[in-house]
Design a protein around this motif. Sequence first.
Motif, PDB file in Angstrom:
ATOM      1  N   GLU A  66     -11.131   7.834  15.336  1.00  0.00           N
ATOM      2  CA  GLU A  66      -9.735   7.475  15.127  1.00  0.00           C
ATOM      3  C   GLU A  66      -8.968   8.523  14.313  1.00  0.00           C
ATOM      4  OE1 GLU A  66      -7.329   3.558  13.474  1.00  0.00           O
ATOM      5  OE2 GLU A  66      -9.510   3.521  13.664  1.00  0.00           O
ATOM      6  N   VAL A  67      -7.689   8.722  14.671  1.00  0.00           N
ATOM      7  CA  VAL A  67      -6.800   9.645  13.961  1.00  0.00           C
ATOM      8  C   VAL A  67      -5.878   8.816  13.073  1.00  0.00           C
ATOM      9  CG1 VAL A  67      -4.979  11.370  14.239  1.00  0.00           C
ATOM     10  CG2 VAL A  67      -6.865  11.283  15.868  1.00  0.00           C
ATOM     11  N   PRO A  68      -5.679   9.216  11.810  1.00  0.00           N
ATOM     12  CA  PRO A  68      -4.788   8.450  10.925  1.00  0.00           C
ATOM     13  C   PRO A  68      -3.368   8.376  11.479  1.00  0.00           C
ATOM     14  CG  PRO A  68      -6.004  10.108   9.684  1.00  0.00           C
ATOM     15  CD  PRO A  68      -6.269  10.363  11.126  1.00  0.00           C
ATOM     16  N   ASP A  69      -2.704   7.241  11.255  1.00  0.00           N
ATOM     17  CA  ASP A  69      -1.317   7.059  11.705  1.00  0.00           C
ATOM     18  C   ASP A  69      -0.398   8.127  11.120  1.00  0.00           C
ATOM     19  OD1 ASP A  69      -1.984   4.841  13.206  1.00  0.00           O
ATOM     20  OD2 ASP A  69      -1.535   3.441  11.573  1.00  0.00           O
ATOM     21  N   ASP A  70      -0.553   8.381   9.828  1.00  0.00           N
ATOM     22  CA  ASP A  70       0.293   9.357   9.137  1.00  0.00           C
ATOM     23  C   ASP A  70      -0.491  10.666   9.000  1.00  0.00           C
ATOM     24  OD1 ASP A  70       2.310  10.550   7.775  1.00  0.00           O
ATOM     25  OD2 ASP A  70       2.302   9.166   6.076  1.00  0.00           O
ATOM     26  N   GLU A  71      -0.828  11.261  10.140  1.00  0.00           N
ATOM     27  CA  GLU A  71      -1.748  12.405  10.178  1.00  0.00           C
ATOM     28  C   GLU A  71      -1.287  13.583   9.326  1.00  0.00           C
ATOM     29  OE1 GLU A  71      -4.140  15.152  13.425  1.00  0.00           O
ATOM     30  OE2 GLU A  71      -2.415  13.985  14.087  1.00  0.00           O
ATOM     31  N   GLU A  72      -0.035  13.928   9.373  1.00  0.00           N
ATOM     32  CA  GLU A  72       0.443  15.097   8.624  1.00  0.00           C
ATOM     33  C   GLU A  72       0.297  14.909   7.120  1.00  0.00           C
ATOM     34  OE1 GLU A  72       1.117  18.128   9.818  1.00  0.00           O
ATOM     35  OE2 GLU A  72       0.446  17.206  11.683  1.00  0.00           O
ATOM     36  N   THR A  73       0.601  13.723   6.620  1.00  0.00           N
ATOM     37  CA  THR A  73       0.448  13.434   5.190  1.00  0.00           C
ATOM     38  C   THR A  73      -1.021  13.496   4.793  1.00  0.00           C
ATOM     39  OG1 THR A  73       2.414  12.040   5.215  1.00  0.00           O
ATOM     40  CG2 THR A  73       0.880  11.721   3.387  1.00  0.00           C
ATOM     41  N   VAL A  74      -1.881  12.934   5.622  1.00  0.00           N
ATOM     42  CA  VAL A  74      -3.317  12.943   5.350  1.00  0.00           C
ATOM     43  C   VAL A  74      -3.846  14.377   5.346  1.00  0.00           C
ATOM     44  CG1 VAL A  74      -5.577  12.256   6.258  1.00  0.00           C
ATOM     45  CG2 VAL A  74      -3.696  10.603   6.196  1.00  0.00           C
TER      46      VAL A  74
ATOM     47  N   LYS B  14      -5.869   3.771   3.615  1.00  0.00           N
ATOM     48  CA  LYS B  14      -5.320   2.448   3.980  1.00  0.00           C
ATOM     49  C   LYS B  14      -6.416   1.531   4.531  1.00  0.00           C
ATOM     50  CE  LYS B  14      -0.644   4.046   4.755  1.00  0.00           C
ATOM     51  NZ  LYS B  14       0.481   4.152   5.708  1.00  0.00           N
ATOM     52  N   GLN B  15      -7.523   1.494   3.813  1.00  0.00           N
ATOM     53  CA  GLN B  15      -8.665   0.625   4.097  1.00  0.00           C
ATOM     54  C   GLN B  15      -9.361   0.904   5.432  1.00  0.00           C
ATOM     55  OE1 GLN B  15      -7.014  -3.283   3.615  1.00  0.00           O
ATOM     56  NE2 GLN B  15      -7.122  -3.164   1.385  1.00  0.00           N
ATOM     57  N   THR B  16      -9.149   2.092   5.987  1.00  0.00           N
ATOM     58  CA  THR B  16      -9.825   2.491   7.217  1.00  0.00           C
ATOM     59  C   THR B  16     -10.612   3.768   6.954  1.00  0.00           C
ATOM     60  OG1 THR B  16      -8.041   1.540   8.543  1.00  0.00           O
ATOM     61  CG2 THR B  16      -9.506   3.096   9.650  1.00  0.00           C
TER      62      THR B  16
ATOM     63  N   MET C 297      -3.024   7.394  -0.553  1.00  0.00           N
ATOM     64  CA  MET C 297      -4.024   8.103  -1.313  1.00  0.00           C
ATOM     65  C   MET C 297      -5.376   7.985  -0.612  1.00  0.00           C
ATOM     66  SD  MET C 297      -5.381   7.171  -5.088  1.00  0.00           S
ATOM     67  CE  MET C 297      -5.236   8.550  -6.162  1.00  0.00           C
ATOM     68  N   LEU C 298      -6.107   9.071  -0.584  1.00  0.00           N
ATOM     69  CA  LEU C 298      -7.443   9.088   0.004  1.00  0.00           C
ATOM     70  C   LEU C 298      -8.440   8.539  -1.009  1.00  0.00           C
ATOM     71  CD1 LEU C 298      -7.526  12.607   1.670  1.00  0.00           C
ATOM     72  CD2 LEU C 298      -6.728  10.463   2.624  1.00  0.00           C
ATOM     73  N   GLN C 299      -9.363   7.751  -0.536  1.00  0.00           N
ATOM     74  CA  GLN C 299     -10.384   7.206  -1.422  1.00  0.00           C
ATOM     75  C   GLN C 299     -11.763   7.590  -0.896  1.00  0.00           C
ATOM     76  OE1 GLN C 299      -9.268   3.064  -1.158  1.00  0.00           O
ATOM     77  NE2 GLN C 299      -8.301   3.199  -3.167  1.00  0.00           N
ATOM     78  N   HIS C 300     -12.681   7.767  -1.827  1.00  0.00           N
ATOM     79  CA  HIS C 300     -14.078   8.084  -1.509  1.00  0.00           C
ATOM     80  C   HIS C 300     -14.183   9.326  -0.616  1.00  0.00           C
ATOM     81  CE1 HIS C 300     -15.248   4.321  -3.349  1.00  0.00           C
ATOM     82  NE2 HIS C 300     -14.339   3.699  -2.606  1.00  0.00           N
ATOM     83  N   PHE C 301     -13.396  10.341  -0.933  1.00  0.00           N
ATOM     84  CA  PHE C 301     -13.418  11.585  -0.157  1.00  0.00           C
ATOM     85  C   PHE C 301     -14.736  12.308  -0.400  1.00  0.00           C
ATOM     86  CE2 PHE C 301     -12.649  16.141   0.312  1.00  0.00           C
ATOM     87  CZ  PHE C 301     -12.107  16.166   1.583  1.00  0.00           C
ATOM     88  N   SER C 302     -15.389  12.708   0.683  1.00  0.00           N
ATOM     89  CA  SER C 302     -16.613  13.502   0.543  1.00  0.00           C
ATOM     90  C   SER C 302     -16.641  14.573   1.624  1.00  0.00           C
ATOM     91  CB  SER C 302     -17.857  12.617   0.646  1.00  0.00           C
ATOM     92  OG  SER C 302     -17.979  12.078   1.926  1.00  0.00           O
TER      93      SER C 302
END
Length: 67
Positions: A45-53, A26-28, A1-6
């Motif tokens: 940095e690119v998220p590990d689970d890029e497609e899900t993100v 994931k705390q990054t 889940m994404l947190q603090h999305f702006s």
Amino acid sequence: MLQHFSFKPLFENKQIPGWSISFFFKQTRYTGVYEADGMIKWVGEVPDDEETVKKMIHELMLFHVYD
């Protein structure tokens, strides 16, 4: 889940599409540019689970920007 999305427009003229996005996953912290065609250009940095993100970001942008 994404947190603090702006997001905020890249240009003062809001007719020109493009948004700067930032969020925590994931705390990054991740940042990027969301373009009008749905492409995301990552800044750093690119998220590990890029497609899900990407799917989560598209849903949020559809809800907040295109609704």
